[in-house]
Design an enzyme around this catalytic site. Structure first.
Site, PDB file in Angstrom:
ATOM      1  N   HIS A 104      59.446 -72.325  44.502  1.00 47.62           N
ATOM      2  CA  HIS A 104      58.331 -72.973  45.194  1.00 47.62           C
ATOM      3  C   HIS A 104      58.754 -74.273  45.878  1.00 47.62           C
ATOM      4  O   HIS A 104      59.584 -75.028  45.382  1.00 47.62           O
ATOM      5  CB  HIS A 104      57.186 -73.255  44.223  1.00 47.62           C
ATOM      6  N   ASP A 105      58.190 -74.490  47.053  1.00 50.54           N
ATOM      7  CA  ASP A 105      58.323 -75.736  47.811  1.00 50.54           C
ATOM      8  C   ASP A 105      59.734 -75.983  48.337  1.00 50.54           C
ATOM      9  O   ASP A 105      60.053 -77.089  48.758  1.00 50.54           O
ATOM     10  CB  ASP A 105      57.873 -76.949  46.972  1.00 50.54           C
ATOM     11  N   GLY A 153      62.755 -75.412  42.183  1.00 48.38           N
ATOM     12  CA  GLY A 153      61.689 -75.898  43.050  1.00 48.38           C
ATOM     13  C   GLY A 153      62.062 -77.147  43.823  1.00 48.38           C
ATOM     14  O   GLY A 153      62.881 -77.962  43.389  1.00 48.38           O
TER      15      GLY A 153
END
Length: 260
Positions: A122-123, A140
């Site tokens: 994520h991200d 992440g």
């Protein structure tokens, strides 16, 4: 040319498929997914949304794209994944959407190769023309520049940055920022091992540019002084080299310590 969807695939109402999209056997495409012209999904791929995929991408098979972030703080908020054009995702690649606390989006640029079992968490922000070899993993909030190579089984700690044209060797675990042009090799955790000279030559860097980058590397990693002293030396070299200015800007920013 209309999209071609295999009879065994499930494309939920609301999904948008561009011209020439191919959806293979046993795929699942969610309702908030947009897939650009000429992209192909091989067998057993799943794409959850919100996800936007550009043109001419190839998902070979068993890819899990746009899944929920693997973050305990995630509470179902609306977050997304954005993928550019011309990327290749080999077998069992996983790419997760962003989180509200991390900006809300995971983003992959153009013409990247993600080989088997690569994971992009994520991200993460990935640039263009990168190669991630088998089982390379981003935690992440990792940022990766352009023309970066991650070798097999390389792992990058959360919030780290990998600068453009860097090379991370097989099995190296990166727990600090890797400046542009630097080559990292495995030794418990990854350690700098010179610059990615061969990669730079292949991309058209001339002898003078490479020599300046080598001087910058020596100032940062070989001279033995403090980081502040290294910054001062880099500033001197940067006056004659745009590449070194890029490296110095990288060194002067970021949330993680520099890998040294």
């Amino acid at each position: 040319m209309a999209a071609v969807v295999h009879p065994s695939a499930v494309v939920e109402p609301g999904a948008r498929l561009g011209d020439g999209v191919s959806v293979g056997p046993f795929c699942h495409v969610g309702s908030e997914v947009e897939i650009g012209d000429g992209t192909s999904l091989g067998p057993h791929c799943s794409v959850a949304g919100p996800t936007r995929i550009g043109r001419g991408n190839r998902f070979v098979g068993h890819c899990a794209i746009g899944g929920e972030p693997q973050d305990k703080k995630f509470q179902g908020e609306r977050v997304e994944l954005v993928i550019g054009d011309g990327n290749t995702f080999r077998e069992f690649v996983t790419v997760n959407r962003g989180t509200a606390g991390g900006g809300g989006v995971t983003r992959i640029g153009d013409r990247n190769w993600m080989l088997a079992y690569v994971h992009v968490a994520h991200d993460c922000i990935v640039g263009n023309d990168c190669v991630f070899s088998n089982n390379a993993t981003l935690a992440g909030h990792v940022t990766v520049g352009d023309h970066v190579i991650l070798s097999g089984f390389a792992g990058v700690h959360q919030f780290c940055r990998i600068g453009s044209h860097a090379f991370v060797g097989m099995g190296a675990f990166v727990n600090g920022d890797v400046p542009p042009f630097v080559m990292v090799a495995q030794q418990d955790y990854g350690k700098p091992r010179g610059i990615n000279a061969e990669g730079l030559k292949r991309r058209g860097f001339g002898p003078e540019r490479i020599a300046a980058i080598k001087r910058a590397y020596r100032a940062l990693y070989v001279a033995g002084g403090s980081l502040d002293e290294a910054r001062a030396k880099l500033a001197d070299i940067a006056g004659d080299s745009e590449d070194v200015r890029l490296l110095l800007e990288f060194v002067n920013s970021g949330e993680r310590p520099l890998l040294r």
